[in-house]
Design a protein around this motif. Structure first.
Motif, PDB file in Angstrom:
ATOM      1  N   ASN A 281       0.825  -1.212   0.000  1.00 14.14           N
ATOM      2  CA  ASN A 281       0.000   0.000   0.000  1.00 14.14           C
ATOM      3  C   ASN A 281       0.854   1.254   0.000  1.00 14.14           C
ATOM      4  OD1 ASN A 281      -2.771  -0.747  -0.095  1.00 14.14           O
ATOM      5  ND2 ASN A 281      -2.642  -1.511   2.001  1.00 14.14           N
ATOM      6  N   LYS A 284       1.935   2.253  -3.375  1.00 15.44           N
ATOM      7  CA  LYS A 284       0.877   2.608  -4.321  1.00 15.44           C
ATOM      8  C   LYS A 284       0.039   3.800  -3.878  1.00 15.44           C
ATOM      9  CE  LYS A 284      -1.128  -1.388  -4.337  1.00 15.44           C
ATOM     10  NZ  LYS A 284      -2.067  -2.492  -4.686  1.00 15.44           N
ATOM     11  N   ARG A 285      -0.066   4.011  -2.576  1.00 14.00           N
ATOM     12  CA  ARG A 285      -1.012   4.987  -2.040  1.00 14.00           C
ATOM     13  C   ARG A 285      -0.317   6.265  -1.574  1.00 14.00           C
ATOM     14  NH1 ARG A 285      -6.486   2.934  -2.316  1.00 14.00           N
ATOM     15  NH2 ARG A 285      -6.366   0.656  -2.150  1.00 14.00           N
ATOM     16  N   TYR A 289      -3.266   8.379   2.972  1.00  9.78           N
ATOM     17  CA  TYR A 289      -3.917   7.073   3.080  1.00  9.78           C
ATOM     18  C   TYR A 289      -3.246   6.233   4.172  1.00  9.78           C
ATOM     19  CZ  TYR A 289      -5.393   2.332   1.855  1.00  9.78           C
ATOM     20  OH  TYR A 289      -5.895   1.055   1.904  1.00  9.78           O
TER      21      TYR A 289
END
Length: 314
Positions: A281, A284-285, A289
């Protein structure tokens, strides 16, 4: 006395309340290093240089004072071992403070030669955090306050000794949160090697070991004023000598080491079960987030009662 499985454990507090206020525990490091400086010695320790963390060499109290406070990021220690050896060979008293692995590295670097003028202080270390996360966190805060961050303080004591709040300072604004501590405590962002650390035991690398005193007995100490108390382990004859030399500057009580709640002294840190998912995550985030899904910052707003995230100054 040599290093054993049973170091002598003390609760220590500096008698100078200003030093305690400027330290993150009870000011024991200042008392120990004062003695070295007064004898013309050299202090090596970790400092913030802007938002970066590095080891420096100091021969004055002003330089040494920069080494106070917590840093949860791995320090840049480039060329320090070489400088330490030069000072040792020049017959200077050298006090080196760092993580247990850094203290062990000093021993490996100088080899089999015994230097009676070398004093090692290792810290109670849970592990060091990802530099990448730290850099992204600083960028996030800078964007939040809409100005560059020029300095930072971990575990800002104005919110209490046990608060674990990070304070960022721009030229006009401040930002306070516990994001980094959450990610460290939840075991997401420590360096992989920290999850198999060979130094989680009582065979300490330093002549002295320093940390915070977390114990049920803390409440009973006559010098407990909730501003911070240092945990000090004396691990060698040399450590005992420097401990005794600072006695006029400190209050101390010997305590039972089995009552100390510093699990990082002897317990291996286990990686979070979903650490792999966290890093997927993370790549990618957005950092926002990560905050909302992996920290308590936005879910509980735990600082709302006594702190605003952005505070205007001046």
């Amino acid at each position: 006395m040599t290093n054993t499985n049973y170091p002598i454990c003390y609760a220590v507090k500096n008698k100078n309340i200003d030093i305690v206020a400027q330290s993150r525990s009870g000011g024991a490091f200042t008392a120990f290093s004062d003695d070295v400086l007064e004898k013309g010695g050299v202090i090596y320790g970790c400092v913030f240089e802007g938002l970066k963390v590095l080891h420096i060499r100091a021969v004055s109290k002003e330089g040494r004072d920069r080494m106070r406070n917590s840093k949860y990021i791995q320090s840049n220690i480039e060329n320090i071992y070489l400088q330490v050896k030069k000072d040792l060979d020049a017959q200077k008293i050298v006090l080196f403070s760092g993580t247990p692995c850094q203290c062990h590295a000093i021993k490996k670097y100088i080899g089999n030669k015994v230097y009676e003028n070398l004093i090692l202080i290792d810290i109670v270390c849970q592990g060091v955090a990802s530099t990448k996360v730290w850099e992204d966190y600083c960028a996030y805060v800078s964007k939040k306050v809409k100005e560059p961050i020029v300095s930072v303080s971990f575990r800002n004591k104005k919110f209490g000794w046990k608060s674990h709040i990070e304070s960022f300072y721009g030229n006009k604004k401040e930002y306070h949160s516990g994001i980094m501590r959450d990610l460290i405590s939840n075991r997401y962002i420590l360096r992989p090697s920290c999850y198999s650390c060979p130094y989680k035991n009582m065979q300490r690398q330093g002549d002295l070991t320093l940390g915070d005193l977390w114990t049920d007995e803390q409440m009973k100490l006559p010098f407990n004023d909730y501003d911070g108390i240092s945990l000090v382990l004396v691990n060698s004859d040399k450590g005992q000598e420097i401990f005794n030399a600072s006695a006029s500057k400190t209050e101390s009580i010997r305590i039972d080491i089995t009552r100390c709640k510093q699990r990082s002294l002897h317990t291996q840190v286990e990686p979070q079960k979903n650490r792999e998912a966290f890093w997927k995550n993370y790549k990618k985030r957005s950092f926002s987030y990560i905050i909302s899904h992996y920290t308590t910052e936005t879910r509980t707003n735990r600082f709302k009662k006594f702190i605003k995230q952005v505070v205007r100054r001046g």
